[in-house]
Design an enzyme around this catalytic site. Sequence first.
Site, short mmCIF file in Angstrom:
data_model
loop_
_atom_site.label_atom_id
_atom_site.label_comp_id
_atom_site.label_asym_id
_atom_site.label_seq_id
_atom_site.Cartn_x
_atom_site.Cartn_y
_atom_site.Cartn_z
N ASP A 53 1.56 2.71 3.52
CA ASP A 53 0.47 3.88 3.22
C ASP A 53 1.45 5.25 3.17
O ASP A 53 1.04 6.30 3.70
CB ASP A 53 -0.43 3.96 4.08
CG ASP A 53 -1.74 4.93 4.01
OD1 ASP A 53 -1.88 5.27 2.60
OD2 ASP A 53 -2.44 5.43 4.91
N HIS A 111 0.72 -1.31 0.02
CA HIS A 111 0.32 -0.21 -0.11
C HIS A 111 0.90 1.20 0.00
O HIS A 111 1.52 1.48 1.09
CB HIS A 111 -1.01 0.09 1.33
CG HIS A 111 -1.79 1.25 1.19
ND1 HIS A 111 -3.21 1.13 1.32
CD2 HIS A 111 -1.66 2.43 0.96
CE1 HIS A 111 -3.80 2.09 1.56
NE2 HIS A 111 -3.09 3.02 1.13
N HIS A 145 -4.77 -0.52 5.73
CA HIS A 145 -4.28 0.28 6.75
C HIS A 145 -5.21 0.32 7.95
O HIS A 145 -5.83 1.28 8.28
CB HIS A 145 -4.03 1.79 6.44
CG HIS A 145 -5.11 2.48 5.63
ND1 HIS A 145 -6.45 2.35 5.77
CD2 HIS A 145 -4.85 3.39 4.63
CE1 HIS A 145 -7.19 3.27 4.93
NE2 HIS A 145 -6.22 3.71 4.29
N HIS A 184 1.62 5.27 -1.72
CA HIS A 184 1.38 6.52 -2.61
C HIS A 184 2.65 7.16 -3.27
O HIS A 184 3.28 7.51 -2.32
CB HIS A 184 0.32 7.62 -1.74
CG HIS A 184 -0.82 7.21 -1.12
ND1 HIS A 184 -1.90 7.34 -1.84
CD2 HIS A 184 -1.04 6.35 0.00
CE1 HIS A 184 -2.91 6.56 -0.96
NE2 HIS A 184 -2.42 6.22 0.04
N LYS A 229 -9.03 -0.09 -6.20
CA LYS A 229 -9.29 0.47 -4.80
C LYS A 229 -10.75 0.92 -4.54
O LYS A 229 -10.95 1.83 -5.39
CB LYS A 229 -8.08 1.57 -4.82
CG LYS A 229 -8.16 2.31 -3.55
CD LYS A 229 -7.66 1.28 -2.31
CE LYS A 229 -7.89 2.16 -1.13
NZ LYS A 229 -6.88 2.63 -0.50
N HIS A 260 -10.49 1.30 1.43
CA HIS A 260 -10.19 2.13 2.64
C HIS A 260 -11.53 1.96 3.42
O HIS A 260 -12.57 2.61 3.05
CB HIS A 260 -10.08 3.57 2.20
CG HIS A 260 -9.84 4.53 3.21
ND1 HIS A 260 -8.81 5.31 3.53
CD2 HIS A 260 -10.60 4.89 4.13
CE1 HIS A 260 -8.71 6.19 4.53
NE2 HIS A 260 -10.13 6.06 4.78
N1 LIG Z 1 -3.44 7.57 4.36
C1 LIG Z 1 -3.53 9.10 4.54
O1 LIG Z 1 -3.62 9.81 5.36
N2 LIG Z 1 -3.51 9.87 3.05
C2 LIG Z 1 -3.64 8.84 2.05
C3 LIG Z 1 -4.92 8.56 1.57
C4 LIG Z 1 -5.28 7.22 2.31
O2 LIG Z 1 -4.68 6.06 2.22
O3 LIG Z 1 -6.47 7.17 2.77
C5 LIG Z 1 -2.92 10.07 0.84
O4 LIG Z 1 -3.20 9.83 -0.36
O5 LIG Z 1 -2.63 11.03 1.28
ZN LIG Z 2 -3.19 5.02 1.45
ZN LIG Z 3 -6.87 5.08 2.78
#
Ligand SMILES: NC(=O)N[C@@H](CC(=O)O)C(=O)O
Ligand SMILES: [Zn+2]
Ligand SMILES: [Zn+2]
Length: 344
Positions: free
Chosen positions: A246, A13, A173, A15, A98, A135
Amino acid sequence: MTTLTIQTPDDWHLHLRDGDMLPETVAATARCFKRAIVMPNLVPPVTNAEMALAYRQRILDARPAGNTFEPLVTLFLTNSTSAQDIIDAKAAGIVAAKMYPAGATTNSDAAVKQLETMYPILEVMQEQGMLLLVHGEVTDHHIDIFDREKEFIDQKMVHIVKQFPELKVVFEHITTADAAQFVQAAGNNIAATITPQHLLLNRNDLLVGGVRPHNFCLPVLKRNTHQQALREVVKTGSPKFFLGTDSAPHAKEAKENACGCAGCYSAWSAIELYAHVFEEIGALDKLEGFASHYGADFYGLPRNEGTITLVREDWTIPTEIELPNGKPIVPFFAGQQVHWKLQR
Ligand SMILES: NC(=O)N[C@@H](CC(=O)O)C(=O)O
Ligand SMILES: [Zn+2]
Ligand SMILES: [Zn+2]
């Protein structure tokens, strides 16, 4: 123990963002992870195979020279996602889609409004063998932010799992004892990722002595009993729980703000932070399964070849990192000591 060698891990997971962020974020993850499930919450979101493959190529192009990191890009489900979108994505080698409830988190405005209306799409995903990544938080205004994950389980997750017994679902998460119990009790087609921050911290670390914007993420940190439950569950070595950082970078100015963004940029020290917390709970022997085996097994992908080595060595996470565009970003755990370091 002074060194720890484990099979090369993956991040299930992540970003990476896009554009001028990619050289920073891709390098940070690619320093130790072989693969990552890359989240599709870009602006605009990655909603079809064509966009996903183009995004994949931009990530590949941002890899440091000679690096063999493999991004596993994902599809962002919206109320306009069609059965054909799923079939095309699967044919293009995309392994997961997702589902964000609309408005639940960063860049999720385009996401699913009435989850139940997506059931025909989930049906196709089940048929196609595409994983559903969730999520898991409700967004109803009257539901307290600390109860949103539990509420999602009761309102949504139990029904999805019942309705689609063959669909592989990753509860992303997880932050509560409720989610850990739910996943443990569910069938083998249900698993969960756990972040470093939810193992290391609880809501006191967000709010006591002043608000700490760099510890703010979604789902929000919960009370210490929930943190404890997550620690217990990874300590069991159950294959239903695996590594998903995450890691979610936001510019410093967007975090240190009257309306600060949610997300912790942990890629810089993720594997080290997991080692740190696994040592804290006396479960270093469980790190390899969590980081390198269970995720691949659940996704039905081969485990990685090769190994990484961590050395027991104290180091301090930098207080700031400069992005290629000159903007500063504050990494998760900035200025704090970690007891393990990746050997390069
Ligand atoms: N986890 C977070 O707090 N933020 C994530 C989005 C997500 O995973 O929910 C993001 O893209 O900033
Ligand atoms: Zn995330
Ligand atoms: Zn998330």
